[in-house]
Write a protein that holds these residues in place. Structure first.
Motif, PDB file in Angstrom:
ATOM      1  N   THR A  31       0.829  -1.208   0.000  1.00 28.56           N
ATOM      2  CA  THR A  31       0.000   0.000   0.000  1.00 28.56           C
ATOM      3  C   THR A  31       0.861   1.254   0.000  1.00 28.56           C
ATOM      4  O   THR A  31       0.634   2.193  -0.784  1.00 28.56           O
ATOM      5  CB  THR A  31      -0.932   0.008   1.223  1.00 28.56           C
ATOM      6  N   ALA A  32       1.874   1.288   0.876  1.00 33.74           N
ATOM      7  CA  ALA A  32       2.743   2.473   0.962  1.00 33.74           C
ATOM      8  C   ALA A  32       3.492   2.701  -0.349  1.00 33.74           C
ATOM      9  O   ALA A  32       3.602   3.835  -0.830  1.00 33.74           O
ATOM     10  CB  ALA A  32       3.723   2.314   2.109  1.00 33.74           C
ATOM     11  N   ALA A  33       4.011   1.618  -0.927  1.00 38.28           N
ATOM     12  CA  ALA A  33       4.758   1.751  -2.173  1.00 38.28           C
ATOM     13  C   ALA A  33       3.866   2.172  -3.327  1.00 38.28           C
ATOM     14  O   ALA A  33       4.248   3.008  -4.160  1.00 38.28           O
ATOM     15  CB  ALA A  33       5.460   0.429  -2.496  1.00 38.28           C
ATOM     16  N   GLN A  34       2.657   1.615  -3.390  1.00 37.47           N
ATOM     17  CA  GLN A  34       1.745   1.969  -4.479  1.00 37.47           C
ATOM     18  C   GLN A  34       1.338   3.432  -4.408  1.00 37.47           C
ATOM     19  O   GLN A  34       1.282   4.142  -5.426  1.00 37.47           O
ATOM     20  CB  GLN A  34       0.507   1.067  -4.446  1.00 37.47           C
TER      21      GLN A  34
ATOM     22  N   HIS B 109       0.512   6.127 -10.514  1.00 35.62           N
ATOM     23  CA  HIS B 109       0.202   5.419 -11.761  1.00 35.62           C
ATOM     24  C   HIS B 109       1.440   4.972 -12.525  1.00 35.62           C
ATOM     25  O   HIS B 109       1.319   4.336 -13.577  1.00 35.62           O
ATOM     26  CB  HIS B 109      -0.641   6.321 -12.661  1.00 35.62           C
ATOM     27  N   LEU B 110       2.635   5.289 -12.001  1.00 35.07           N
ATOM     28  CA  LEU B 110       3.854   4.957 -12.732  1.00 35.07           C
ATOM     29  C   LEU B 110       4.239   3.487 -12.636  1.00 35.07           C
ATOM     30  O   LEU B 110       5.098   3.022 -13.387  1.00 35.07           O
ATOM     31  CB  LEU B 110       5.022   5.805 -12.222  1.00 35.07           C
ATOM     32  N   ALA B 111       3.640   2.768 -11.707  1.00 38.52           N
ATOM     33  CA  ALA B 111       3.975   1.350 -11.562  1.00 38.52           C
ATOM     34  C   ALA B 111       2.833   0.611 -10.897  1.00 38.52           C
ATOM     35  O   ALA B 111       1.993   1.209 -10.212  1.00 38.52           O
ATOM     36  CB  ALA B 111       5.255   1.181 -10.740  1.00 38.52           C
ATOM     37  N   LYS B 112       2.835  -0.683 -11.083  1.00 37.46           N
ATOM     38  CA  LYS B 112       1.925  -1.577 -10.385  1.00 37.46           C
ATOM     39  C   LYS B 112       2.737  -2.314  -9.340  1.00 37.46           C
ATOM     40  O   LYS B 112       3.717  -3.005  -9.671  1.00 37.46           O
ATOM     41  CB  LYS B 112       1.292  -2.576 -11.363  1.00 37.46           C
ATOM     42  N   VAL B 113       2.372  -2.173  -8.068  1.00 32.18           N
ATOM     43  CA  VAL B 113       3.117  -2.798  -6.981  1.00 32.18           C
ATOM     44  C   VAL B 113       2.364  -4.025  -6.492  1.00 32.18           C
ATOM     45  O   VAL B 113       1.156  -3.964  -6.212  1.00 32.18           O
ATOM     46  CB  VAL B 113       3.342  -1.819  -5.810  1.00 32.18           C
ATOM     47  N   GLU B 114       3.070  -5.135  -6.396  1.00 29.18           N
ATOM     48  CA  GLU B 114       2.499  -6.383  -5.901  1.00 29.18           C
ATOM     49  C   GLU B 114       3.364  -6.904  -4.756  1.00 29.18           C
ATOM     50  O   GLU B 114       4.507  -6.474  -4.584  1.00 29.18           O
ATOM     51  CB  GLU B 114       2.416  -7.407  -7.035  1.00 29.18           C
ATOM     52  N   GLY B 115       2.837  -7.813  -3.987  1.00 30.94           N
ATOM     53  CA  GLY B 115       3.582  -8.361  -2.865  1.00 30.94           C
ATOM     54  C   GLY B 115       3.467  -9.867  -2.774  1.00 30.94           C
ATOM     55  O   GLY B 115       2.427 -10.445  -3.117  1.00 30.94           O
TER      56      GLY B 115
ATOM     57  N   VAL C 146       9.100   3.441   0.711  1.00 31.90           N
ATOM     58  CA  VAL C 146       8.872   4.471  -0.300  1.00 31.90           C
ATOM     59  C   VAL C 146      10.155   4.707  -1.107  1.00 31.90           C
ATOM     60  O   VAL C 146      10.124   4.806  -2.341  1.00 31.90           O
ATOM     61  CB  VAL C 146       8.390   5.772   0.359  1.00 31.90           C
ATOM     62  N   ALA C 147      11.286   4.781  -0.405  1.00 32.13           N
ATOM     63  CA  ALA C 147      12.562   4.989  -1.092  1.00 32.13           C
ATOM     64  C   ALA C 147      12.846   3.861  -2.072  1.00 32.13           C
ATOM     65  O   ALA C 147      13.279   4.095  -3.212  1.00 32.13           O
ATOM     66  CB  ALA C 147      13.686   5.105  -0.070  1.00 32.13           C
ATOM     67  N   ALA C 148      12.605   2.618  -1.654  1.00 33.02           N
ATOM     68  CA  ALA C 148      12.870   1.469  -2.519  1.00 33.02           C
ATOM     69  C   ALA C 148      11.976   1.480  -3.751  1.00 33.02           C
ATOM     70  O   ALA C 148      12.423   1.157  -4.864  1.00 33.02           O
ATOM     71  CB  ALA C 148      12.687   0.174  -1.733  1.00 33.02           C
ATOM     72  N   ALA C 149      10.721   1.850  -3.571  1.00 32.36           N
ATOM     73  CA  ALA C 149       9.799   1.890  -4.710  1.00 32.36           C
ATOM     74  C   ALA C 149      10.253   2.899  -5.752  1.00 32.36           C
ATOM     75  O   ALA C 149      10.249   2.622  -6.964  1.00 32.36           O
ATOM     76  CB  ALA C 149       8.393   2.212  -4.223  1.00 32.36           C
ATOM     77  N   HIS C 150      10.671   4.076  -5.297  1.00 30.79           N
ATOM     78  CA  HIS C 150      11.145   5.085  -6.235  1.00 30.79           C
ATOM     79  C   HIS C 150      12.446   4.656  -6.910  1.00 30.79           C
ATOM     80  O   HIS C 150      12.663   4.931  -8.094  1.00 30.79           O
ATOM     81  CB  HIS C 150      11.331   6.419  -5.519  1.00 30.79           C
ATOM     82  N   MET C 151      13.308   3.960  -6.186  1.00 30.96           N
ATOM     83  CA  MET C 151      14.551   3.490  -6.784  1.00 30.96           C
ATOM     84  C   MET C 151      14.302   2.416  -7.834  1.00 30.96           C
ATOM     85  O   MET C 151      15.036   2.313  -8.820  1.00 30.96           O
ATOM     86  CB  MET C 151      15.506   3.003  -5.704  1.00 30.96           C
ATOM     87  N   CYS C 152      13.265   1.628  -7.637  1.00 26.13           N
ATOM     88  CA  CYS C 152      12.890   0.657  -8.673  1.00 26.13           C
ATOM     89  C   CYS C 152      12.541   1.366  -9.975  1.00 26.13           C
ATOM     90  O   CYS C 152      12.977   0.954 -11.064  1.00 26.13           O
ATOM     91  CB  CYS C 152      11.703  -0.183  -8.202  1.00 26.13           C
TER      92      CYS C 152
ATOM     93  N   ALA D 103       7.173   2.469 -21.315  1.00 25.88           N
ATOM     94  CA  ALA D 103       6.215   3.563 -21.294  1.00 25.88           C
ATOM     95  C   ALA D 103       5.421   3.508 -20.001  1.00 25.88           C
ATOM     96  O   ALA D 103       4.927   2.463 -19.605  1.00 25.88           O
ATOM     97  CB  ALA D 103       5.285   3.448 -22.496  1.00 25.88           C
ATOM     98  N   TYR D 104       5.319   4.657 -19.354  1.00 24.31           N
ATOM     99  CA  TYR D 104       4.513   4.720 -18.136  1.00 24.31           C
ATOM    100  C   TYR D 104       3.038   4.821 -18.520  1.00 24.31           C
ATOM    101  O   TYR D 104       2.639   5.588 -19.388  1.00 24.31           O
ATOM    102  CB  TYR D 104       4.897   5.943 -17.298  1.00 24.31           C
ATOM    103  N   ALA D 105       2.233   4.021 -17.884  1.00 28.05           N
ATOM    104  CA  ALA D 105       0.802   4.062 -18.138  1.00 28.05           C
ATOM    105  C   ALA D 105       0.077   3.880 -16.831  1.00 28.05           C
ATOM    106  O   ALA D 105       0.608   3.308 -15.880  1.00 28.05           O
ATOM    107  CB  ALA D 105       0.400   2.943 -19.113  1.00 28.05           C
ATOM    108  N   GLU D 106      -1.119   4.405 -16.768  1.00 25.43           N
ATOM    109  CA  GLU D 106      -1.888   4.264 -15.547  1.00 25.43           C
ATOM    110  C   GLU D 106      -2.242   2.809 -15.309  1.00 25.43           C
ATOM    111  O   GLU D 106      -2.580   2.070 -16.231  1.00 25.43           O
ATOM    112  CB  GLU D 106      -3.164   5.111 -15.605  1.00 25.43           C
ATOM    113  N   CYS D 107      -2.149   2.401 -14.028  1.00 28.31           N
ATOM    114  CA  CYS D 107      -2.543   1.044 -13.662  1.00 28.31           C
ATOM    115  C   CYS D 107      -4.057   0.964 -13.637  1.00 28.31           C
ATOM    116  O   CYS D 107      -4.739   1.934 -13.311  1.00 28.31           O
ATOM    117  CB  CYS D 107      -1.996   0.679 -12.285  1.00 28.31           C
ATOM    118  N   PRO D 108      -4.605  -0.178 -13.975  1.00 25.28           N
ATOM    119  CA  PRO D 108      -6.074  -0.334 -13.908  1.00 25.28           C
ATOM    120  C   PRO D 108      -6.538  -0.257 -12.468  1.00 25.28           C
ATOM    121  O   PRO D 108      -5.787  -0.547 -11.548  1.00 25.28           O
ATOM    122  CB  PRO D 108      -6.305  -1.734 -14.508  1.00 25.28           C
TER     123      PRO D 108
END
Length: 234
Positions: free
Chosen positions: A25-28, A33-39, A208-214, A229-234
């Motif tokens: 949740t924090a990473a997303q 919309h720049l990435a889809k985060v899963e766990g 948060v730092a790790a997500a941005h570094m990804c 290409a960055y696209a909005e996540c559904p």
């Protein structure tokens, strides 16, 4: 080329699903919309990682999660433990970008200020974190690793955990009010927004730092004609 969001997978080395959910949740929220985060949660691991024994016990399951993340198409992977458990082993297994919470938090802090301190959970976690900081080359910029005395699984259990972590942060800032503070546990992401020190400073959430570094690493690795290409996540 069809547009698709970058896929970031957070591997939780411990077996606590709620902690995985909190980190995702924090990473997303951080990457939007720049990435889809899963766990993925290591159901074969200990309920928390507190010390070398827990770290060793979690490795077989963590390696399995890594393989699963790759097979599911992860563009970048985060080891969701501030100890950076298994980080070097995972990097040796595949060329995919792998970011550790401890590494990301310390890099972010080193950019935010000349010096920083880490506030973590229990004293048993201090030696591993301190060794990692020295191995990263930040030993001369880190003012120390300071335990709050709050166990990992108690971090989100009430206001007492927040006040104890905040008390530790304030005590550390008295020695150097210009330093940054790194939250030394992935579980602290759940209380990060409640940690407002008495002295204004940068409080770094390593999730948060790790997500941005990804995002940074995946974009930097792509060739100009193949840049994701960055696209909005559904």
């Amino acid at each position: 080329m069809s547009q698709h969001p970058i896929r970031i997978t957070i591997l939780n080395p411990n077996a606590t699903q709620s902690m995985t959910d909190e980190m995702v949740t924090a990473a997303q929220i951080a990457v939007g919309h720049l990435a889809k985060v899963e766990g993925l949660t290591n159901t074969r691991g200990p309920v928390s990682i507190q010390g070398p024994k827990d770290a060793a016990d979690c490795l077989p399951g963590l390696f399995g999660l890594f393989d699963t993340a790759l097979s599911e198409g992860a563009d970048a992977i985060v080891v969701g433990c501030f100890d950076d458990t298994g980080l070097n082993d995972l990097r040796a297994r595949h060329a995919a970008p792998v970011i550790g919470l401890g590494e990301a938090g310390c890099i972010a802090a080193s950019l935010a200020s000349e010096r920083f301190s880490v506030v973590t959970t229990l004293a048993v976690s201090v030696p591993v974190i301190a060794d990692n900081i020295r191995a990263m080359g930040f030993g001369n910029r880190c003012n120390g690793v300071h335990p709050s005395g709050v166990p990992v699984l108690d971090l989100n259990s009430g206001t007492d955990s927040v006040s104890r972590v905040l008390t530790t942060i304030d005590a550390v800032l008295k020695t150097d009010p210009h330093q940054s503070i790194v939250l030394g546990c992935g579980g602290m992401t759940a209380i990060a927004s409640q940690l407002t020190p008495s002295v204004p400073t940068h409080v770094i959430d390593p999730v948060v730092a790790a997500a941005h570094m990804c995002l940074m690493v995946v974009s930097a690795r792509a060739r100009p004609t193949e840049r994701p290409a960055y696209a909005e996540c559904p």
